[in-house]
Design a protein around this motif. Structure first.
Motif, PDB file in Angstrom:
ATOM      1  N   LYS A  96       0.835  -1.205   0.000  1.00  0.00           N
ATOM      2  CA  LYS A  96       0.000   0.000   0.000  1.00  0.00           C
ATOM      3  C   LYS A  96       0.872   1.258   0.000  1.00  0.00           C
ATOM      4  CE  LYS A  96      -4.086  -1.890   2.272  1.00  0.00           C
ATOM      5  NZ  LYS A  96      -4.894  -1.869   3.502  1.00  0.00           N
ATOM      6  N   SER A  97       2.021   1.189   0.651  1.00  0.00           N
ATOM      7  CA  SER A  97       2.881   2.368   0.746  1.00  0.00           C
ATOM      8  C   SER A  97       3.632   2.653  -0.550  1.00  0.00           C
ATOM      9  CB  SER A  97       3.872   2.221   1.903  1.00  0.00           C
ATOM     10  OG  SER A  97       4.867   1.265   1.595  1.00  0.00           O
ATOM     11  N   ILE A  98       3.904   1.622  -1.356  1.00  0.00           N
ATOM     12  CA  ILE A  98       4.682   1.840  -2.589  1.00  0.00           C
ATOM     13  C   ILE A  98       3.886   1.635  -3.865  1.00  0.00           C
ATOM     14  CG2 ILE A  98       6.868   1.200  -1.521  1.00  0.00           C
ATOM     15  CD1 ILE A  98       6.185  -1.331  -3.732  1.00  0.00           C
ATOM     16  N   GLY A  99       2.747   0.942  -3.756  1.00  0.00           N
ATOM     17  CA  GLY A  99       1.990   0.542  -4.943  1.00  0.00           C
ATOM     18  C   GLY A  99       1.171   1.661  -5.539  1.00  0.00           C
ATOM     19  N   GLU A 100       0.758   1.429  -6.755  1.00  0.00           N
ATOM     20  CA  GLU A 100      -0.061   2.390  -7.482  1.00  0.00           C
ATOM     21  C   GLU A 100      -1.548   2.079  -7.347  1.00  0.00           C
ATOM     22  OE1 GLU A 100       1.441   2.734 -11.477  1.00  0.00           O
ATOM     23  OE2 GLU A 100       3.495   2.855 -10.749  1.00  0.00           O
ATOM     24  N   THR A 101      -1.888   0.973  -6.705  1.00  0.00           N
ATOM     25  CA  THR A 101      -3.283   0.601  -6.474  1.00  0.00           C
ATOM     26  C   THR A 101      -3.369  -0.189  -5.177  1.00  0.00           C
ATOM     27  OG1 THR A 101      -5.199  -0.586  -7.350  1.00  0.00           O
ATOM     28  CG2 THR A 101      -3.059  -1.525  -7.839  1.00  0.00           C
ATOM     29  N   GLU A 102      -4.522  -0.145  -4.550  1.00  0.00           N
ATOM     30  CA  GLU A 102      -4.763  -0.964  -3.359  1.00  0.00           C
ATOM     31  C   GLU A 102      -5.712  -2.110  -3.683  1.00  0.00           C
ATOM     32  OE1 GLU A 102      -5.721   1.158   0.203  1.00  0.00           O
ATOM     33  OE2 GLU A 102      -4.112   2.603  -0.101  1.00  0.00           O
ATOM     34  N   ASP A 103      -5.958  -2.313  -4.970  1.00  0.00           N
ATOM     35  CA  ASP A 103      -6.865  -3.360  -5.425  1.00  0.00           C
ATOM     36  C   ASP A 103      -6.080  -4.647  -5.660  1.00  0.00           C
ATOM     37  OD1 ASP A 103      -9.028  -4.771  -6.307  1.00  0.00           O
ATOM     38  OD2 ASP A 103      -9.272  -3.664  -8.183  1.00  0.00           O
ATOM     39  N   PHE A 104      -5.664  -5.277  -4.552  1.00  0.00           N
ATOM     40  CA  PHE A 104      -4.886  -6.509  -4.650  1.00  0.00           C
ATOM     41  C   PHE A 104      -5.223  -7.433  -3.492  1.00  0.00           C
ATOM     42  CE2 PHE A 104      -2.239  -3.652  -2.125  1.00  0.00           C
ATOM     43  CZ  PHE A 104      -1.860  -4.460  -1.058  1.00  0.00           C
ATOM     44  N   THR A 105      -4.902  -8.707  -3.685  1.00  0.00           N
ATOM     45  CA  THR A 105      -4.987  -9.696  -2.610  1.00  0.00           C
ATOM     46  C   THR A 105      -3.645 -10.398  -2.537  1.00  0.00           C
ATOM     47  OG1 THR A 105      -5.863 -11.393  -4.104  1.00  0.00           O
ATOM     48  CG2 THR A 105      -7.468 -10.091  -2.869  1.00  0.00           C
ATOM     49  N   ILE A 106      -3.233 -10.710  -1.325  1.00  0.00           N
ATOM     50  CA  ILE A 106      -1.956 -11.392  -1.130  1.00  0.00           C
ATOM     51  C   ILE A 106      -2.158 -12.501  -0.114  1.00  0.00           C
ATOM     52  CG2 ILE A 106      -1.149  -9.811   0.678  1.00  0.00           C
ATOM     53  CD1 ILE A 106       1.668 -10.104  -0.763  1.00  0.00           C
ATOM     54  N   ARG A 107      -1.470 -13.601  -0.331  1.00  0.00           N
ATOM     55  CA  ARG A 107      -1.581 -14.761   0.562  1.00  0.00           C
ATOM     56  C   ARG A 107      -0.190 -15.327   0.784  1.00  0.00           C
ATOM     57  NH1 ARG A 107      -4.699 -17.930   3.555  1.00  0.00           N
ATOM     58  NH2 ARG A 107      -4.373 -20.138   3.346  1.00  0.00           N
ATOM     59  N   PHE A 108       0.178 -15.458   2.062  1.00  0.00           N
ATOM     60  CA  PHE A 108       1.428 -16.108   2.444  1.00  0.00           C
ATOM     61  C   PHE A 108       1.067 -17.492   2.957  1.00  0.00           C
ATOM     62  CE2 PHE A 108       4.781 -17.331   5.350  1.00  0.00           C
ATOM     63  CZ  PHE A 108       5.914 -17.042   4.612  1.00  0.00           C
ATOM     64  N   GLU A 109       1.622 -18.514   2.326  1.00  0.00           N
ATOM     65  CA  GLU A 109       1.271 -19.889   2.672  1.00  0.00           C
ATOM     66  C   GLU A 109       2.345 -20.543   3.531  1.00  0.00           C
ATOM     67  OE1 GLU A 109       0.269 -21.847  -0.990  1.00  0.00           O
ATOM     68  OE2 GLU A 109      -1.479 -20.565  -1.281  1.00  0.00           O
ATOM     69  N   ASP A 110       1.968 -21.619   4.208  1.00  0.00           N
ATOM     70  CA  ASP A 110       2.868 -22.313   5.129  1.00  0.00           C
ATOM     71  C   ASP A 110       4.187 -22.735   4.496  1.00  0.00           C
ATOM     72  OD1 ASP A 110       1.036 -22.099   7.165  1.00  0.00           O
ATOM     73  OD2 ASP A 110       0.264 -24.131   6.950  1.00  0.00           O
ATOM     74  N   ASN A 111       4.147 -23.070   3.221  1.00  0.00           N
ATOM     75  CA  ASN A 111       5.355 -23.558   2.553  1.00  0.00           C
ATOM     76  C   ASN A 111       6.248 -22.421   2.043  1.00  0.00           C
ATOM     77  OD1 ASN A 111       3.746 -22.688   0.475  1.00  0.00           O
ATOM     78  ND2 ASN A 111       3.752 -24.614  -0.649  1.00  0.00           N
ATOM     79  N   GLY A 112       5.911 -21.179   2.380  1.00  0.00           N
ATOM     80  CA  GLY A 112       6.746 -20.045   1.989  1.00  0.00           C
ATOM     81  C   GLY A 112       6.417 -19.456   0.635  1.00  0.00           C
ATOM     82  N   VAL A 113       5.313 -19.881   0.035  1.00  0.00           N
ATOM     83  CA  VAL A 113       4.888 -19.350  -1.260  1.00  0.00           C
ATOM     84  C   VAL A 113       4.004 -18.130  -1.014  1.00  0.00           C
ATOM     85  CG1 VAL A 113       3.458 -19.836  -3.292  1.00  0.00           C
ATOM     86  CG2 VAL A 113       5.079 -21.544  -2.472  1.00  0.00           C
ATOM     87  N   VAL A 114       4.210 -17.091  -1.831  1.00  0.00           N
ATOM     88  CA  VAL A 114       3.401 -15.880  -1.745  1.00  0.00           C
ATOM     89  C   VAL A 114       2.650 -15.729  -3.060  1.00  0.00           C
ATOM     90  CG1 VAL A 114       3.429 -13.378  -1.474  1.00  0.00           C
ATOM     91  CG2 VAL A 114       5.075 -14.783  -0.212  1.00  0.00           C
ATOM     92  N   LYS A 115       1.323 -15.632  -2.970  1.00  0.00           N
ATOM     93  CA  LYS A 115       0.487 -15.426  -4.150  1.00  0.00           C
ATOM     94  C   LYS A 115      -0.080 -14.021  -4.070  1.00  0.00           C
ATOM     95  CE  LYS A 115      -0.802 -20.279  -4.575  1.00  0.00           C
ATOM     96  NZ  LYS A 115      -1.906 -21.251  -4.524  1.00  0.00           N
ATOM     97  N   LEU A 116       0.164 -13.253  -5.123  1.00  0.00           N
ATOM     98  CA  LEU A 116      -0.286 -11.869  -5.183  1.00  0.00           C
ATOM     99  C   LEU A 116      -1.054 -11.663  -6.472  1.00  0.00           C
ATOM    100  CD1 LEU A 116      -0.207  -8.869  -4.284  1.00  0.00           C
ATOM    101  CD2 LEU A 116       2.043  -8.721  -5.348  1.00  0.00           C
ATOM    102  N   GLU A 117      -2.282 -11.153  -6.369  1.00  0.00           N
ATOM    103  CA  GLU A 117      -3.107 -10.859  -7.542  1.00  0.00           C
ATOM    104  C   GLU A 117      -3.606  -9.434  -7.421  1.00  0.00           C
ATOM    105  OE1 GLU A 117      -6.258 -13.643  -8.170  1.00  0.00           O
ATOM    106  OE2 GLU A 117      -4.971 -15.375  -7.845  1.00  0.00           O
ATOM    107  N   CYS A 118      -3.625  -8.722  -8.551  1.00  0.00           N
ATOM    108  CA  CYS A 118      -4.115  -7.347  -8.508  1.00  0.00           C
ATOM    109  C   CYS A 118      -4.782  -6.967  -9.820  1.00  0.00           C
ATOM    110  CB  CYS A 118      -2.993  -6.376  -8.187  1.00  0.00           C
ATOM    111  SG  CYS A 118      -1.656  -6.359  -9.364  1.00  0.00           S
ATOM    112  N   ASN A 119      -5.692  -6.016  -9.712  1.00  0.00           N
ATOM    113  CA  ASN A 119      -6.299  -5.399 -10.886  1.00  0.00           C
ATOM    114  C   ASN A 119      -5.454  -4.189 -11.227  1.00  0.00           C
ATOM    115  OD1 ASN A 119      -8.525  -7.158 -11.192  1.00  0.00           O
ATOM    116  ND2 ASN A 119      -9.515  -6.164  -9.472  1.00  0.00           N
ATOM    117  N   GLY A 120      -5.030  -4.092 -12.452  1.00  0.00           N
ATOM    118  CA  GLY A 120      -4.148  -3.004 -12.851  1.00  0.00           C
ATOM    119  C   GLY A 120      -2.699  -3.378 -12.604  1.00  0.00           C
TER     120      GLY A 120
END
Length: 115
Positions: free
Chosen positions: A38-62
């Motif tokens: 949120k502090s560096i991005g150009e949009t706040e329209d995103f979802t992020i998920r940190f999973e137990d195995n250390g994988v990060v999934k990030l999806e955003c519009n724009g």
């Protein structure tokens, strides 16, 4: 090895305790990542998920950020970008363009300072 119900109850309780701690840590990491984006991005329209195995999934519009900002995000959270998928759909009838971006990161090996 013979185990009793009492032994299994203890093992399951340990598992539940560890799982609760992992869920708390995952949420703490996700919250930190959200605030950073949120502090560096150009949009706040995103979802992020940190999973137990250390994988990060990030999806955003724009477009969330540029290449330099992706590198900074990886540095701050010790991540490696695995996959970046950007889909752009142009609707000529409505004269607009929709962009959907997906990122898949994995955590890198943690290096102690001075190592």
């Amino acid at each position: 090895m013979t185990t009793t119900a009492k032994t299994w109850h203890k093992i399951i309780k340990r598992h539940q305790d560890h799982r609760s701690k992992m869920m708390e840590l995952n949420l703490k990491i996700e919250d930190g990542m959200k605030e950073y984006l949120k502090s560096i991005g150009e949009t706040e329209d995103f979802t992020i998920r940190f999973e137990d195995n250390g994988v990060v999934k990030l999806e955003c519009n724009g477009d969330l950020f540029d290449l330099e900002q992706i590198g900074d995000f990886c540095d701050v959270f010790n991540l490696t970008l695995i996959i970046n998928n950007r889909t752009m759909v142009e609707n000529h009838l409505e004269d607009n363009t929709a962009i959907r971006t997906k990122y898949l990161f994995t955590t890198s090996a943690v290096k102690e300072k001075g190592s």
